[in-house]
Design a protein around this motif. Structure first.
Motif, PDB file in Angstrom:
ATOM      1  N   LYS A 164     -15.940  53.730  16.453  1.00  0.00           N
ATOM      2  CA  LYS A 164     -14.968  54.616  17.099  1.00  0.00           C
ATOM      3  C   LYS A 164     -15.598  55.377  18.244  1.00  0.00           C
ATOM      4  CE  LYS A 164     -11.930  56.953  14.957  1.00  0.00           C
ATOM      5  NZ  LYS A 164     -11.244  57.914  14.076  1.00  0.00           N
ATOM      6  N   ALA A 165     -16.879  55.667  18.136  1.00  0.00           N
ATOM      7  CA  ALA A 165     -17.560  56.398  19.214  1.00  0.00           C
ATOM      8  C   ALA A 165     -17.685  55.560  20.481  1.00  0.00           C
ATOM      9  CB  ALA A 165     -18.940  56.844  18.747  1.00  0.00           C
ATOM     10  N   THR A 166     -17.659  54.244  20.339  1.00  0.00           N
ATOM     11  CA  THR A 166     -17.752  53.364  21.512  1.00  0.00           C
ATOM     12  C   THR A 166     -16.402  53.111  22.163  1.00  0.00           C
ATOM     13  OG1 THR A 166     -17.516  51.369  20.145  1.00  0.00           O
ATOM     14  CG2 THR A 166     -19.750  52.235  20.459  1.00  0.00           C
ATOM     15  N   GLY A 167     -15.328  53.584  21.559  1.00  0.00           N
ATOM     16  CA  GLY A 167     -14.000  53.353  22.111  1.00  0.00           C
ATOM     17  C   GLY A 167     -13.350  52.069  21.652  1.00  0.00           C
ATOM     18  N   PHE A 168     -13.962  51.378  20.702  1.00  0.00           N
ATOM     19  CA  PHE A 168     -13.392  50.134  20.201  1.00  0.00           C
ATOM     20  C   PHE A 168     -12.158  50.415  19.361  1.00  0.00           C
ATOM     21  CE2 PHE A 168     -12.986  47.127  16.667  1.00  0.00           C
ATOM     22  CZ  PHE A 168     -12.809  45.941  17.356  1.00  0.00           C
ATOM     23  N   SER A 169     -11.126  49.597  19.560  1.00  0.00           N
ATOM     24  CA  SER A 169      -9.902  49.698  18.770  1.00  0.00           C
ATOM     25  C   SER A 169      -9.403  48.301  18.468  1.00  0.00           C
ATOM     26  CB  SER A 169      -8.824  50.481  19.511  1.00  0.00           C
ATOM     27  OG  SER A 169      -7.624  50.522  18.764  1.00  0.00           O
ATOM     28  N   LEU A 170      -9.135  48.074  17.195  1.00  0.00           N
ATOM     29  CA  LEU A 170      -8.641  46.764  16.778  1.00  0.00           C
ATOM     30  C   LEU A 170      -7.206  46.531  17.199  1.00  0.00           C
ATOM     31  CD1 LEU A 170      -9.268  44.167  15.069  1.00  0.00           C
ATOM     32  CD2 LEU A 170      -8.370  45.413  13.106  1.00  0.00           C
ATOM     33  N   TYR A 171      -6.457  47.585  17.412  1.00  0.00           N
ATOM     34  CA  TYR A 171      -5.019  47.473  17.645  1.00  0.00           C
ATOM     35  C   TYR A 171      -4.703  47.375  19.132  1.00  0.00           C
ATOM     36  CZ  TYR A 171      -5.709  49.432  13.040  1.00  0.00           C
ATOM     37  OH  TYR A 171      -6.162  49.659  11.772  1.00  0.00           O
ATOM     38  N   THR A 172      -5.454  46.540  19.840  1.00  0.00           N
ATOM     39  CA  THR A 172      -5.280  46.327  21.261  1.00  0.00           C
ATOM     40  C   THR A 172      -5.262  44.826  21.544  1.00  0.00           C
ATOM     41  OG1 THR A 172      -7.677  46.445  21.630  1.00  0.00           O
ATOM     42  CG2 THR A 172      -6.420  48.506  21.864  1.00  0.00           C
ATOM     43  N   PHE A 173      -5.133  44.495  22.816  1.00  0.00           N
ATOM     44  CA  PHE A 173      -5.154  43.081  23.224  1.00  0.00           C
ATOM     45  C   PHE A 173      -6.484  42.438  22.859  1.00  0.00           C
ATOM     46  CE2 PHE A 173      -5.876  39.680  26.262  1.00  0.00           C
ATOM     47  CZ  PHE A 173      -4.675  38.987  26.236  1.00  0.00           C
ATOM     48  N   ALA A 174      -7.597  43.141  23.089  1.00  0.00           N
ATOM     49  CA  ALA A 174      -8.910  42.590  22.749  1.00  0.00           C
ATOM     50  C   ALA A 174      -9.052  42.383  21.246  1.00  0.00           C
ATOM     51  CB  ALA A 174     -10.017  43.511  23.265  1.00  0.00           C
ATOM     52  N   GLY A 175      -8.490  43.297  20.435  1.00  0.00           N
ATOM     53  CA  GLY A 175      -8.535  43.115  18.994  1.00  0.00           C
ATOM     54  C   GLY A 175      -7.767  41.894  18.541  1.00  0.00           C
ATOM     55  N   LEU A 176      -6.633  41.625  19.195  1.00  0.00           N
ATOM     56  CA  LEU A 176      -5.871  40.416  18.863  1.00  0.00           C
ATOM     57  C   LEU A 176      -6.661  39.151  19.198  1.00  0.00           C
ATOM     58  CD1 LEU A 176      -2.129  40.981  19.826  1.00  0.00           C
ATOM     59  CD2 LEU A 176      -3.108  40.564  17.572  1.00  0.00           C
ATOM     60  N   VAL A 177      -7.328  39.158  20.342  1.00  0.00           N
ATOM     61  CA  VAL A 177      -8.146  37.996  20.711  1.00  0.00           C
ATOM     62  C   VAL A 177      -9.228  37.763  19.668  1.00  0.00           C
ATOM     63  CG1 VAL A 177      -9.746  37.080  22.431  1.00  0.00           C
ATOM     64  CG2 VAL A 177      -7.669  38.238  23.168  1.00  0.00           C
ATOM     65  N   LEU A 178      -9.875  38.843  19.216  1.00  0.00           N
ATOM     66  CA  LEU A 178     -10.918  38.719  18.197  1.00  0.00           C
ATOM     67  C   LEU A 178     -10.360  38.143  16.898  1.00  0.00           C
ATOM     68  CD1 LEU A 178     -13.878  39.299  17.462  1.00  0.00           C
ATOM     69  CD2 LEU A 178     -13.154  41.580  16.727  1.00  0.00           C
ATOM     70  N   ALA A 179      -9.189  38.610  16.497  1.00  0.00           N
ATOM     71  CA  ALA A 179      -8.581  38.093  15.266  1.00  0.00           C
ATOM     72  C   ALA A 179      -8.170  36.633  15.420  1.00  0.00           C
ATOM     73  CB  ALA A 179      -7.373  38.953  14.890  1.00  0.00           C
ATOM     74  N   TYR A 180      -7.644  36.262  16.561  1.00  0.00           N
ATOM     75  CA  TYR A 180      -7.237  34.875  16.780  1.00  0.00           C
ATOM     76  C   TYR A 180      -8.443  33.933  16.768  1.00  0.00           C
ATOM     77  CZ  TYR A 180      -2.327  35.802  17.835  1.00  0.00           C
ATOM     78  OH  TYR A 180      -0.999  36.140  17.741  1.00  0.00           O
ATOM     79  N   LEU A 181      -9.575  34.405  17.314  1.00  0.00           N
ATOM     80  CA  LEU A 181     -10.753  33.547  17.350  1.00  0.00           C
ATOM     81  C   LEU A 181     -11.279  33.242  15.957  1.00  0.00           C
ATOM     82  CD1 LEU A 181     -12.764  35.042  20.364  1.00  0.00           C
ATOM     83  CD2 LEU A 181     -11.411  32.939  20.315  1.00  0.00           C
ATOM     84  N   HIS A 245       2.444  34.447  14.978  1.00  0.00           N
ATOM     85  CA  HIS A 245       3.310  35.627  14.959  1.00  0.00           C
ATOM     86  C   HIS A 245       2.871  36.674  13.952  1.00  0.00           C
ATOM     87  CE1 HIS A 245       6.754  38.250  14.464  1.00  0.00           C
ATOM     88  NE2 HIS A 245       6.895  37.848  13.207  1.00  0.00           N
ATOM     89  N   ALA A 246       2.573  36.255  12.727  1.00  0.00           N
ATOM     90  CA  ALA A 246       2.357  37.224  11.653  1.00  0.00           C
ATOM     91  C   ALA A 246       1.133  38.089  11.906  1.00  0.00           C
ATOM     92  CB  ALA A 246       2.221  36.491  10.318  1.00  0.00           C
ATOM     93  N   THR A 247       0.054  37.499  12.410  1.00  0.00           N
ATOM     94  CA  THR A 247      -1.164  38.279  12.639  1.00  0.00           C
ATOM     95  C   THR A 247      -0.919  39.395  13.634  1.00  0.00           C
ATOM     96  OG1 THR A 247      -2.512  36.318  12.188  1.00  0.00           O
ATOM     97  CG2 THR A 247      -3.568  38.140  13.340  1.00  0.00           C
ATOM     98  N   ALA A 248      -0.282  39.075  14.750  1.00  0.00           N
ATOM     99  CA  ALA A 248      -0.003  40.096  15.764  1.00  0.00           C
ATOM    100  C   ALA A 248       1.014  41.106  15.271  1.00  0.00           C
ATOM    101  CB  ALA A 248       0.484  39.420  17.053  1.00  0.00           C
ATOM    102  N   ALA A 249       2.017  40.665  14.514  1.00  0.00           N
ATOM    103  CA  ALA A 249       3.048  41.579  14.029  1.00  0.00           C
ATOM    104  C   ALA A 249       2.476  42.619  13.075  1.00  0.00           C
ATOM    105  CB  ALA A 249       4.163  40.793  13.347  1.00  0.00           C
ATOM    106  N   VAL A 250       1.543  42.226  12.210  1.00  0.00           N
ATOM    107  CA  VAL A 250       0.969  43.155  11.247  1.00  0.00           C
ATOM    108  C   VAL A 250      -0.064  44.066  11.916  1.00  0.00           C
ATOM    109  CG1 VAL A 250      -0.410  43.325   9.130  1.00  0.00           C
ATOM    110  CG2 VAL A 250       1.414  41.620   9.311  1.00  0.00           C
ATOM    111  N   MET A 251      -0.858  43.521  12.827  1.00  0.00           N
ATOM    112  CA  MET A 251      -1.951  44.292  13.410  1.00  0.00           C
ATOM    113  C   MET A 251      -1.475  45.281  14.464  1.00  0.00           C
ATOM    114  SD  MET A 251      -5.176  41.680  13.821  1.00  0.00           S
ATOM    115  CE  MET A 251      -5.898  42.814  14.991  1.00  0.00           C
ATOM    116  N   THR A 252      -0.648  44.834  15.382  1.00  0.00           N
ATOM    117  CA  THR A 252      -0.297  45.667  16.534  1.00  0.00           C
ATOM    118  C   THR A 252       1.173  46.052  16.593  1.00  0.00           C
ATOM    119  OG1 THR A 252       0.077  43.723  17.939  1.00  0.00           O
ATOM    120  CG2 THR A 252      -2.158  44.624  17.870  1.00  0.00           C
ATOM    121  N   GLY A 253       2.033  45.375  15.837  1.00  0.00           N
ATOM    122  CA  GLY A 253       3.458  45.679  15.944  1.00  0.00           C
ATOM    123  C   GLY A 253       3.966  45.369  17.332  1.00  0.00           C
ATOM    124  N   SER A 254       4.634  46.339  17.942  1.00  0.00           N
ATOM    125  CA  SER A 254       5.178  46.170  19.295  1.00  0.00           C
ATOM    126  C   SER A 254       4.318  46.829  20.359  1.00  0.00           C
ATOM    127  CB  SER A 254       6.595  46.750  19.353  1.00  0.00           C
ATOM    128  OG  SER A 254       7.447  46.079  18.446  1.00  0.00           O
TER     129      SER A 254
END
Length: 309
Positions: A164-181, A245-254
């Motif tokens: 959190k101190a580095t500014g990392f957030s899973l609920y962003t576009f970059a977090g979705l890319v990481l989950a998809y990979l 669909h499901a991964t993005a819907a649960v992680m980031t919503g809208s």
């Protein structure tokens, strides 16, 4: 005086001349005629399970229902709306996410697969293939919950490494890319391994005998031969990410605009009531993109099979 020669007569002991063979054209036509009944159930299944839903989707996508009177008429209004405003942003976001995930997954999957083959250890290859087969099917809501518990705001790794101190957030576009990979890289490994196996050792030996280095071999021989397989794998990765669909819907919503989430919101009436046909128009846009992906992948796969088969 004319001399006549007697015509030889065939005795019963002599074998009869062979019968003239039947024309090959007739035999081929008969074989094709008998093959058709075998594929009728397949075409019937395709018509019911794919053709009927596709026709219904296309018909309703071009149907507009008046919310006051309930009257319906055919129009391009739904399609125009699905390609403008926030819906166009969602479509662009899905394409961007799919492209980035596909490129990174293609590169990482190919490098890992080549490293496994270069090790010459059958046990390592079996372990990697087995693990890749499991991880490639681990997606959707379970994957999202696993990432939230690990890299979420209060996740285990987030607290241990103070992310959190580095500014990392899973609920962003970059977090979705990481989950998809997480599931796309294993899928790419399974996809590209047979193609890498097709690169024959004789080609390397011939290149080495001509004085070529390993880098020159891959640049002038290996990569050109593997290029159809690599592009086909990248197209497959794009289609996989685009339809998720499901991964993005649960992680980031809208919070991250994606076309799949917008379709779900329109069908459930979370944004506007009575926008089911608009959701079908957005689905039609996805079908068109999926058909373009298939149109690119099938020729690449055939060319790869021709070179490496």
């Amino acid at each position: 005086m004319a001399v006549t020669t007697p015509t030889p007569t065939r005795t019963s002991e002599e074998p009869a001349p062979p019968a003239a063979p039947r024309p090959a054209r007739r035999r081929g036509a008969a074989v094709r005629r008998w093959r058709w009944p075998a594929v009728v159930p397949f075409f019937a299944f395709m018509a019911v399970c794919f053709g009927l839903p596709a026709c219904t989707l296309a018909y309703n996508a071009f149907t507009v229902i008046d919310p006051d009177t309930g009257a319906s008429h055919h129009s391009l209004e739904n399609v125009r709306t699905s390609l403008s405003g926030a819906y166009a942003t969602g479509l662009a976001g899905s394409v961007k996410l799919s492209l980035l995930s596909a490129v990174v997954a293609t590169v990482l999957g190919t490098v890992i697969a080549q490293a496994v083959l270069a090790s010459r250890r059958s046990a390592l290859r079996k372990a990697v293939v087995s693990a890749s087969g499991v991880f490639a099917n681990f997606s959707g809501a379970p994957l999202a919950f696993a990432f939230i518990a690990t890299l979420g705001t209060t996740g285990t790794v987030t607290r241990l490494l103070h992310l959190k101190a580095t500014g990392f957030s899973l609920y962003t576009f970059a977090g979705l890319v990481l989950a998809y990979l997480y599931f796309m890289v294993p899928l790419m490994i399974v996809t590209i391994l047979p193609a890498l196996d097709g690169v024959r050792a004789q080609w390397r030996e011939a290149a080495a005998s001509c004085g070529a280095t390993r880098a020159q071999f891959w640049r002038h021989v290996g990569l050109p031969v593997l290029m159809p397989s690599l592009l086909g794998g990248a197209v497959l990765m794009f289609g996989t990410a685009f339809a998720s669909h499901a991964t993005a819907a649960v992680m980031t919503g809208s919070s991250v605009p994606l076309i799949t989430i917008q379709i779900a919101n329109a069908l459930s009436g979370n944004v506007l009531v009575g926008q089911e046909n608009l959701a079908l128009a957005m689905s039609l846009n996805m079908v068109v993109i999926a058909l373009l992906v298939m149109a690119v992948q099938i020729p690449l796969q055939r060319r790869s099979n021709r070179w490496l088969g």
